[in-house]
Enzyme design. Structure first.
Site: not given
Ligand code: PLP
Length: 427
Positions: A141, A236, A264
């Site tokens: 994700y 990511d 985060k």
């Molecule tokens: N990338 C990863 C690995 C994530 O776990 C998340 C959210 O949980 C995101 C991107 C997206 O981040 P946001 O919810 O701050 O838009």
């Protein structure tokens, strides 16, 4: 658990009663939690129950809720104004700290969410390579950007929306997916499409299909395959960044990506995202270069202040052995209780992340994660919550511990989870 009438009010004015799908608890069927406040490892609901928190704002809160260092920096920052619209010192300081701590990041751009970070990283990769295709991992994700809502995990997996309506088919065609931990499949895709692939994006530890660590040698193989095909590698690390090690998961694994996305933890619980990498790549971003990306609230002084408080603590303490001991204890005790009850369970942990599947294992990819017993998970989740332990309300999410999760708290948790498991098997 009652919501003091908030659930009905929320459902009337917020789609599904929430501002992010998994919060609605639909995958586990229980009552969604409404928080009043949170301190340390505990969250207090609007009806006054004090529950042990293993969601920790989806991994953002690593020092524990309401940590004095974060509160103190934020309090000072608030007195100086909450947003300026011009650059302020904490932006530079947090950027310097991140560049110092993560060697692959020479320059960084702050945004407001992980979603913005990955969308911007994909645009940068496409611009830098002159190619259009993005390769992602099944169940990975990367936020809700159009290019990534293809075989996405997390809430998308829970809701069974492998491709969201509203994502143009023509755009989705530019995203190819491969199974996690399968270097052979990655090689095949890059051999066939490599000259069209701008970037491979992956979470180095898959955290949105449950928690799945990389197999030995997998990330190294992806690194050399991407290098060979002139494809950029995006890690990511929105979830893993400063969750599993002081230099991100890339430091722990010893594999260097071209671009890293963060979020985060670097905002200490305030809205934030960031993407960074080598100077020559990042200097393609406007106004240094032609790749447009902007944000009214980017580099917000409150988010910067909270991030500085957290990263300074992390740098001083290097807390990952302690976090790993906590996440390991909880995962291993849960596994041994399950084994003694004859319940198939596979567990994993790294730094402040952990996870389990009701599956005999090994769980190395999303296909295996989906084969786990999700009904048992839902029952277990509901029983755990009744006993005052908040686990992520979906089998396709990781668990998070913070530095406020002391040994005593972990022991208390595993005692309660043992009861919860017994009750959920008996149901
Ligand atoms: N990338 C990863 C690995 C994530 O776990 C998340 C959210 O949980 C995101 C991107 C997206 O981040 P946001 O919810 O701050 O838009």
């Amino acid at each position: 658990m009652t919501s003091n009438g908030l659930e009905a009010r929320a459902s009337a004015v917020l789609p599904g009663g929430v501002n992010s799908p998994v919060r609605a608890f639909r995958a586990v069927g229980g009552d969604p939690v409404f928080a009043r406040e949170a301190h340390g490892a505990y969250l207090t609901t609007v009806s006054g129950e004090k529950i042990l928190d293993y969601v920790m704002s989806w991994g953002a809160v690593i020092l524990g809720h309401d940590h004095p260092a974060v509160r103190s920096r934020l309090t000072t920052a608030v007195t100086r104004g909450v947003s300026f619209g011009v650059t302020c010192p904490p932006e530079v300081e947090l950027a310097e700290l991140i560049c110092d701590m993560v060697p692959s990041i020479e320059m960084v751009r702050f945004v407001n969410s992980g979603t913005e970070a990955t969308m911007s990283a994909a645009r940068l990769a496409r611009a830098a390579t002159g190619r259009d295709v993005i390769v992602k991992v099944d169940g990975g994700y990367h936020g809700h950007g159009d290019s990534f809502l293809v075989s996405a995990g997390s809430g998308v997996a829970t809701l069974g929306l492998p491709n969201s309506p509203g994502v143009p088919a023509e755009l989705a065609k530019l995203t190819l997916t491969v199974p996690f931990n399968d270097a052979g499949e990655m090689e095949s895709v890059l051999t066939e499409f490599g000259d069209r692939v701008a970037a491979v994006i992956l979470e180095p530890f898959l955290g949105n299909a449950g928690f799945i660590p990389p197999a030995p040698g997998y990330l190294e193989a992806v690194r050399s395959l991407t290098r060979a095909s002139g494809t950029l590698l995006i890690f990511d690390e929105v979830m893993t960044g400063f969750r599993v090690g002081t230099a991100g998961a890339q430091g722990t694994c010893g594999v260097t990506p071209d671009i890293t996305t963060l979020g985060k933890v670097i905002g200490g619980g305030l809205p934030i995202g960031a993407y960074g990498g080598r100077k020559e790549l990042m200097e393609l971003v406007a106004p240094a270069g032609p790749v447009y990306q902007a944000g009214t609230l980017s580099g917000n002084p409150l988010a910067m202040a909270a991030g500085l408080a957290v990263l300074s603590e992390i740098r001083r303490e290097d807390p990952y052995d302690a976090l790993s001991a906590s996440s390991g204890l909880i995962a291993e005790r849960l596994a041994s209780v399950a084994a003694s009850r004859g319940v198939p369970m596979s567990v994993a942990h790294a730094g402040g992340m952990w996870g389990f599947f009701f599956h005999p294992g090994p769980v190395v990819d999303y296909a295996a994660a989906k084969a786990a017993d999700t009904d048992l998970f839902a029952r277990f989740h509901r029983e755990a919550l009744r006993l005052g332990v908040l686990l992520a309300p979906s089998p396709f999410e990781a668990g998070f511990v913070s530095l406020a999760h002391t040994n005593d708290i972990i022991t208390e948790t595993t005692d309660r989870l043992t009861d919860a498991l017994d009750r959920s098997i008996a149901e």
